[in-house]
Write a protein that holds these residues in place. Structure first.
Motif, PDB file in Angstrom:
ATOM      1  N   GLU A 104       0.494  -1.043  -0.319  1.00 14.96           N
ATOM      2  CA  GLU A 104       0.420  -0.054   0.123  1.00 14.96           C
ATOM      3  C   GLU A 104       0.723   1.342   0.334  1.00 14.96           C
ATOM      4  N   ARG A 115      -5.457  -1.838  -7.957  1.00 19.66           N
ATOM      5  CA  ARG A 115      -5.746  -1.834  -6.025  1.00 19.66           C
ATOM      6  C   ARG A 115      -4.888  -2.998  -5.596  1.00 19.66           C
ATOM      7  N   ARG A 116      -3.933  -3.470  -4.796  1.00 17.46           N
ATOM      8  CA  ARG A 116      -2.967  -3.810  -4.521  1.00 17.46           C
ATOM      9  C   ARG A 116      -3.481  -5.478  -4.469  1.00 17.46           C
ATOM     10  N   GLN A 118      -5.201  -6.285  -7.390  1.00 20.81           N
ATOM     11  CA  GLN A 118      -5.358  -7.064  -8.915  1.00 20.81           C
ATOM     12  C   GLN A 118      -4.915  -7.161  -9.213  1.00 20.81           C
TER      13      GLN A 118
END
Length: 142
Positions: A104, A115-116, A118
């Motif tokens: 993050e 998004r992490r 993803q």
């Protein structure tokens, strides 16, 4: 000569040898002529693993072939090179909370749009490239 903290970009026309220079630097192909020095000593890499162990980082031109691990998340692509920083103490066990926080922080610092969790192939090419750069920034490269 490249000094600590500097970034070297290699450019040239197609067929001019830029890819071959990078492959020789990374130990992917033998050096045909000339010589390379690293920290004042002859640099004759045996493999990419050998080069990374010496603290050399290279963001290659073909991120799909050599930089991005498709099928894995953005988080895992970013943190895979920082395993020592996201593991549980000296053990080989991954600390998921550390990994999440590390990813993050990196995503925010590099303004990666994604998004992490993803999957990498769903990100734009520019954001994939940022993830590849993040991977190398997380190593103890010299």
């Amino acid at each position: 000569m490249i000094r600590r903290g500097e970034v070297l970009g290699i450019a040239g026309a197609l067929g001019a040898g830029r890819s071959e220079v990078v492959r020789a630097l990374m130990g992917d192909t033998p050096l045909e002529s000339g010589r390379m020095l690293f920290r004042g000593k002859e640099h004759r890499p045996q493999s990419p693993h050998d080069v990374v162990g010496k603290g050399i980082a290279v963001v290659a031109e073909g991120r799909d072939a050599t930089g991005v691990l498709h099928g894995l998340s953005l988080e895992r692509n970013i943190t895979m090179s920082a395993f020592r920083r996201v593991r549980r103490g000296p053990t080989p066990i991954l600390d998921r909370r550390r990994e999440r926080g590390f990813a993050e922080d990196t995503i925010e610092a590099l303004s990666i749009k994604g998004r992490r969790k993803q999957e990498m192939s769903t990100l734009s090419g520019g954001n994939q490239q940022k993830a590849v750069i993040a991977k190398w920034l997380n190593t103890p490269a010299r």
